[in-house]
Enzyme design. Structure first.
Site: not given
Ligand code: F6P
Length: 544
Positions: A205, A211, A265-266, A351, A382, A508
């Site tokens: 987003k 990452e 995002g979620r 979240e 199990h 972060k």
């Molecule tokens: O770290 C949380 C977050 O902001 C989430 O809410 C989001 O889904 C994720 O990081 C990834 O963010 P982006 O789509 O901006 O890379």
């Protein structure tokens, strides 16, 4: 805003708790032969049985009173209308607009967001048609065999979960996912792939997530090493709200699929973030998926509170967490293809509702945010079900099952159906959790006295059972929207902002600040003794 604890309903629920705690589910069913049929609601294709909950009619009446006192219906309408209900970020919350049918209109701030949504869906459809048909070619002229989605959080969990769940419907290229900044993740995903037939979808987003940008940069190096710089244009596309950063990364903006700030995002798997899913199942199946969401949206908007599935699911969770001391909820899909559904729900629910201050910044003095966890049945049986049955924790459970398997197999004796075996297990578990087995019953079977206590199954352990005809794009969309809206209901009653996530930011920032200390040989001075000591240990171990 009101302090929900000051309402009559909250106070009466607090008092009512003792009454409920003294009743066993066995008694509730004995007293009311209609309970199982009365406490069941339908939403779209889903049948939701909530009769095995530790509630009476009075509990429900009070919980629905709480929903009314918190003005959940007004807040719901405000969300659907595009009001800025995400107050701490000053944003509308409009994931429901992502699944409005073609031809609808929803004007927010002078823009028809429904029209924008369908423009992007059309662009995604055209692109995925080309990838799936072989019209889109890589730098060497070969067709795409593998799509690798690079993203994390909402830009990964939804697409991973849905792609896995829709395995049966997949008829496009293979789709793989990379999320973790652990180099092992990308390395494992790229193993065996041919750069000439691999297409990367960088999903972010913000297009600034550490990452994702680390993995995307490493993937680009891998591609360029094999095919040269010019190959990037035909092997990288982006999904983002941030055009400038996409261009800066080196992806052609013509190959970017956009979405908007008003999609959290979620809550984004049904936006362009679902591009990798569409590559796997095609635009028509993806459209069915969106219809499923919209079906549940309509139910949530129009069904009376008493029959409203997301409202009921939300307030039951709230009943256990805020009044009966439960800390977690187990999600137990009896469908192996939903293996990632619990993980997906962890982000969606935790979240969203893992907050300890209300919208106005005041501290809450009641527990919020259930801890979601789970595994598909029967594997969980199990592993951890022992604790559910005889442990000391109260863990309400959501069982999710399907009447028809996508592909059934005969049972053990060569007849019957493995799907029936699976469903029998699901029903057995909710039955045993609710009704248990008493010491008298166990004694009557001739069990030695010293073993009776060990074998007692206390029962009175609550669960919801969600049944759908079959796992399909539409029923999956319905299930996701059911949980999205139950999160919303809880958030409104708790008075929190379910759509921000400030709690993830500091980690972060600290990670970025700490990395130089890990990579330097000098003695660390990070501002706290514990982190310094851990970095010294890390340095020592690196030298071995
Ligand atoms: O770290 C949380 C977050 O902001 C989430 O809410 C989001 O889904 C994720 O990081 C990834 O963010 P982006 O789509 O901006 O890379």
């Amino acid at each position: 805003m009101i302090d929900i604890t000051s309402t009559v309903e909250w106070q009466e629920l607090a008092a009512h708790r003792a009454e409920v705690e003294s009743i066993h589910l066995r008694d509730l069913f004995e007293q009311d032969p209609q309970r199982a049929t009365r406490m069941c609601t339908n939403a779209g294709d889903l049948s939701i049985d909530y009769s095995k909950h530790r509630i009476t009619d009075r509990t429900l009446e009070l919980l629905l009173g709480l929903v009314r006192a918190a003005r959940v219906e007004d807040r719901r309408d405000a969300m659907f209308a595009g009001e800025q209900i995400n107050v701490t970020e000053g944003r509308s919350v409009l994931h429901t607009a992502l699944r409005l049918p073609r031809g609808s209109s929803l004007v927010v701030d002078g823009e028809d967001v429904a029209a924008q949504v369908h423009e992007v869906l059309d662009a995604m459809g055209e692109f995925t048609d080309r990838v799936r048909s072989g019209g889109w070619r890589g730098a060497t002229g070969e067709r795409i065999a593998t799509v690798v989605n690079i993203g994390i959080g909402g830009s990964d969990l939804g697409p991973v979960m849905v792609t896995r769940a829709m395995r049966y419907y997949a008829d496009g290229p293979e789709v793989r996912f990379v999320s973790n900044v652990d180099p092992a993740d990308l390395t494992a995903v790229l193993t065996g792939l041919d750069p000439a037939t691999t297409l990367f979808v960088v999903s972010s987003k913000t297009f600034s997530t550490l990452e994702t940008l680390s993995n995307a940069t490493a993937a680009r190096r891998w591609l360029v090493a094999a095919l040269g710089d010019d190959a990037v244009a035909s092997h990288f596309v982006a999904v983002s709200t941030h055009r400038e950063r996409v261009v800066e990364f080196g992806i052609d903006p013509a190959h970017m699929f956009g979405f908007w700030d008003w999609v959290g995002g979620r809550y984004s798997v049904d936006s362009a973030i679902g591009l990798s899913v569409m590559c796997a199942i095609g635009r028509d199946r993806f459209a069915e998926f969106l219809v499923g969401f919209h079906t549940m949206d309509t139910h949530f908007r129009t069904a009376p509170l008493e029959d409203n599935a997301p409202v009921l699911l939300g307030i039951l969770g709230l009943w256990y967490s805020s009044f009966l001391g439960a800390e977690s909820r187990a999600v137990l899909p009896y469908a192996n293809d939903l293996v990632r559904f619990p993980a997906y729900l962890q982000q969606l629910t935790m979240e969203s509702n893992g907050k300890s201050v209300r919208v106005d910044g005041s501290a809450v003095d009641y527990p919020t945010g259930e801890i979601f966890w789970g595994e598909p049945g029967t594997n969980g049986q199990h592993a951890f079900y022992q604790l559910l049955h005889q442990g000391t924790h109260l863990v309400p459970a959501d069982f999710i099952g399907f009447a028809r398997a996508l592909v059934d197999l005969p049972g053990r004796d060569g007849t019957g159906s493995m799907q029936a075996t699976l469903m029998a297990n699901m029903l057995a578990q909710s039955k045993v959790l609710a009704f248990g087995k008493s010491a008298e019953q166990i004694r009557a079977e001739g069990t030695a006295d010293d073993l009776v206590a060990h074998k007692v199954m206390p029962g009175n352990r609550p669960s919801t059972t969600i049944l759908a005809p079959q796992l399909s794009p539409s029923t999956l969309g319905q299930l996701i929207a059911l949980y999205e809206h139950q999160v919303f209901v809880q958030g409104v009653v708790w008075g929190i902002d379910s759509f921000d996530q400030w709690g993830v930011e500091l980690g972060k920032v600290q990670a970025t600040a700490l990395q130089p200390a890990l990579e330097s040989d000098s003695a660390p001075s990070t501002g706290d003794a514990s982190t310094d000591a851990l970095i010294r240990t890390y340095h020592r171990m690196r030298q071995r």
